[in-house]
Design an enzyme around this catalytic site. Sequence first.
Site, mmCIF file in Angstrom:
data_model
loop_
_atom_site.group_PDB
_atom_site.id
_atom_site.type_symbol
_atom_site.label_atom_id
_atom_site.label_comp_id
_atom_site.label_asym_id
_atom_site.label_seq_id
_atom_site.Cartn_x
_atom_site.Cartn_y
_atom_site.Cartn_z
ATOM 1 N N GLN A 149 0.821 -1.221 0.000
ATOM 2 C CA GLN A 149 0.000 0.000 0.000
ATOM 3 C C GLN A 149 0.853 1.268 0.000
ATOM 4 O O GLN A 149 0.342 2.349 -0.297
ATOM 5 C CB GLN A 149 -0.942 0.017 1.212
ATOM 6 C CG GLN A 149 -2.019 -1.063 1.148
ATOM 7 C CD GLN A 149 -2.941 -0.997 2.342
ATOM 8 O OE1 GLN A 149 -2.650 -1.553 3.384
ATOM 9 N NE2 GLN A 149 -4.038 -0.285 2.209
ATOM 10 N N CYS A 157 -10.626 -0.029 3.690
ATOM 11 C CA CYS A 157 -9.207 -0.162 3.353
ATOM 12 C C CYS A 157 -8.667 1.230 3.059
ATOM 13 O O CYS A 157 -9.338 2.014 2.369
ATOM 14 C CB CYS A 157 -9.059 -1.065 2.130
ATOM 15 S SG CYS A 157 -7.354 -1.313 1.623
ATOM 16 N N LEU A 158 -7.458 1.516 3.548
ATOM 17 C CA LEU A 158 -6.887 2.849 3.316
ATOM 18 C C LEU A 158 -6.608 3.083 1.825
ATOM 19 O O LEU A 158 -6.495 4.227 1.393
ATOM 20 C CB LEU A 158 -5.609 3.035 4.141
ATOM 21 C CG LEU A 158 -5.822 3.055 5.661
ATOM 22 C CD1 LEU A 158 -4.483 3.158 6.384
ATOM 23 C CD2 LEU A 158 -6.741 4.204 6.073
ATOM 24 N N HIS A 188 -3.408 -8.529 1.322
ATOM 25 C CA HIS A 188 -2.716 -7.498 0.530
ATOM 26 C C HIS A 188 -1.392 -8.030 -0.026
ATOM 27 O O HIS A 188 -0.963 -7.633 -1.117
ATOM 28 C CB HIS A 188 -2.399 -6.273 1.399
ATOM 29 C CG HIS A 188 -3.496 -5.252 1.456
ATOM 30 N ND1 HIS A 188 -3.924 -4.551 0.352
ATOM 31 C CD2 HIS A 188 -4.238 -4.775 2.499
ATOM 32 C CE1 HIS A 188 -4.884 -3.697 0.705
ATOM 33 N NE2 HIS A 188 -5.100 -3.822 2.006
HETATM 34 NI NI NI Z 1 -6.489 -2.764 3.155
#
Ligand code: NI
Length: 172
Positions: free
Chosen positions: A50, A94-95, A140
Amino acid sequence: MKRPILIHPDPRLKKVCDPVSDVSDQLRALAEDMLETMYDAPGIGLAAPQVGVLDRLIVLDCAKDEGEEPHPLVMANPEVIASSDEKNVYEEGCLSIPDQFADVTRPKVVDVRWMDMDGNERTETFDGLWATCVQHEIDHLDGKLFIDYLGPMKRQLITRKMQKLKREKAKV
Ligand code: NI
């Protein structure tokens, strides 16, 4: 140091990440940055892809009740080694998919094995929100997002909203 969080859709969020071979100062610095980025967002979990790093590293802290002490966990090469038959439904977010939430069903209790930032192997049992969060973050590392658990219509709707958000952000 805070790092920018990638927004879906992004090819880096769809990659299978590489195992961490040893705990270096660089990896520890990345973990610190990820915790800072997660707390600032604010969020309860963050995976290295991420922030654009394709290593099997996640951070999480689900101790979010008022007055509860912070409980940050940093996991390299985390792996679910056992999961309960009993399931749990949580409304996940989710960010990398800001402001979008949906119910996801996952095993209620999981045993997770990982390497900590001292290079030691650890195993712990997680339940409830912690279990959901750690499974979401491990996903992820295999290029899987919570929207992949939804039906195609709902997934496309969210993806289109994110494409629009990214176009708007790019204009500013
Ligand atoms: Ni996430």
